[in-house]
Design an enzyme around this catalytic site. Structure first.
Site, PDB file in Angstrom:
ATOM      1  N   ASP A 240      12.391  29.832   0.886  1.00 23.31           N
ATOM      2  CA  ASP A 240      13.226  29.635   0.451  1.00 23.31           C
ATOM      3  C   ASP A 240      14.293  29.487   1.943  1.00 23.31           C
ATOM      4  OD1 ASP A 240      12.635  30.126  -1.344  1.00 23.31           O
ATOM      5  OD2 ASP A 240      13.960  31.870  -2.092  1.00 23.31           O
ATOM      6  N   ASP A 241      15.031  29.233   1.442  1.00 25.53           N
ATOM      7  CA  ASP A 241      16.559  28.822   2.687  1.00 25.53           C
ATOM      8  C   ASP A 241      15.610  28.026   3.944  1.00 25.53           C
ATOM      9  OD1 ASP A 241      16.689  31.500   2.118  1.00 25.53           O
ATOM     10  OD2 ASP A 241      16.636  32.313   3.925  1.00 25.53           O
TER      11      ASP A 241
ATOM     12  N   HIS B  24      19.163  25.817  -3.610  1.00 28.22           N
ATOM     13  CA  HIS B  24      18.393  27.649  -3.084  1.00 28.22           C
ATOM     14  C   HIS B  24      20.564  28.275  -2.822  1.00 28.22           C
ATOM     15  CE1 HIS B  24      17.638  31.131  -2.216  1.00 28.22           C
ATOM     16  NE2 HIS B  24      17.416  31.562  -1.217  1.00 28.22           N
TER      17      HIS B  24
ATOM     18  N   HIS C 133      23.802  30.399  -0.001  1.00 29.26           N
ATOM     19  CA  HIS C 133      23.518  31.493  -0.438  1.00 29.26           C
ATOM     20  C   HIS C 133      23.697  33.137  -0.577  1.00 29.26           C
ATOM     21  CE1 HIS C 133      20.040  34.556   0.167  1.00 29.26           C
ATOM     22  NE2 HIS C 133      18.649  33.204   0.667  1.00 29.26           N
TER      23      HIS C 133
ATOM     24  N   HIS D 172       9.435  32.252   3.408  1.00 30.26           N
ATOM     25  CA  HIS D 172      10.821  31.982   4.134  1.00 30.26           C
ATOM     26  C   HIS D 172      10.231  30.776   5.878  1.00 30.26           C
ATOM     27  CE1 HIS D 172      11.938  34.937   1.955  1.00 30.26           C
ATOM     28  NE2 HIS D 172      13.219  35.078   2.128  1.00 30.26           N
TER      29      HIS D 172
HETATM   30 ZN   LIG Z   1      17.072  33.150   0.505  1.00 34.36          ZN
END
Ligand SMILES: [Zn+2]
Length: 235
Positions: free
Chosen positions: A40-41, A91, A95, A181
């Site tokens: 993620d991110d 995503h 955020h 991440h």
């Molecule tokens: Zn995230």
């Protein structure tokens, strides 16, 4: 001096024999399986580049859930992900929590979908809700499958490559979706170490989409999946 050394040997030999006996004749091979690592991110410059290098060297695939506002300037990384067989997902743009943001949440998803289309073409990019928060409304309005996870490494808190790897290796079950991440170097190193350890036992690393295909599950728009065979209930 010589005498001392041989005395030491005599003392150590039975100990070594004991140590050898304490281990089973052959270690039981863990049952091999297939899992999806998700990051993620993303994307995150050098970390992501190093992760892509490592995955390519190991013949492993992963899924990258991208924050829309981080795309600008990192388009080559996104193209590389797609070209090397990884899955790219949405995503949100900044955020945002999707369960409380209503119309803003819809815009967040739409902006990122648009940005991904501009770089990679295609459409219907799968969604990872930030922090996993989604409402019934989010699901109703989504135009792609939503992906939660079954194995949370808590890499953002752990920040230790050995521990991240240990958690994946110890807890992985066939069909799991693993949350990571690529913003942390420790997560990159930990994930690659886990790939090494599990690959040696015959495990395979695939994208989330490939995992659905392997498990013969048709992904449905507007469903939040923990893994292909397990839905997450949303209120
Ligand atoms: Zn995230």
């Amino acid at each position: 001096m010589k005498r001392n050394a041989s005395f030491l040997c005599l003392l150590l030999l039975p100990l070594l024999a004991l140590a050898r006996e304490a281990r089973p004749a052959s270690l039981p091979a863990a049952e091999a399986g297939c899992i999806a690592l998700t990051f993620d991110d993303s994307p995150n410059g050098e970390n992501t580049e190093r992760l892509l290098d490592g995955l390519a060297a190991r013949g492993a695939h992963a899924t990258f859930f991208v924050i829309g506002e981080q795309i600008e300037g990192q388009e080559p990384l996104l193209r590389r992900m797609a070209a090397e067989g990884h899955q790219v997902g949405n995503h949100t743009f900044t955020h945002r929590r999707l369960d409380t943001s209503g119309a803003v949440g819809r815009q967040e998803l739409a902006r990122t979908e648009e940005a991904l289309r501009a770089v990679l073409g295609g459409g219907g990019y799968w969604i990872r809700p930030p922090w996993g928060f989604a409402s019934a409304e989010t699901l109703r309005e989504a135009d792609a499958p939503l992906i939660y996870w079954t194995l949370d490494t808590e890499d953002w808190r752990v920040r230790n490559a050995r521990e991240v790897a240990r958690r994946i290796v110890a807890d992985a079950r066939d069909g799991d979706i693993v949350l990571l991440h690529d913003s942390y170097g420790t997560s990159v190193d930990g994930a690659l170490a886990a790939v090494d350890a599990l690959s040696a036992r015959g495990w395979e690393f695939v994208t989330v989409e490939e995992l659905f295909a392997r498990m013969d599950v048709a992904p449905e728009t507007g469903c939040l999946y923990c893994r292909p065979d397990q839905l997450r209930e949303v209120k």
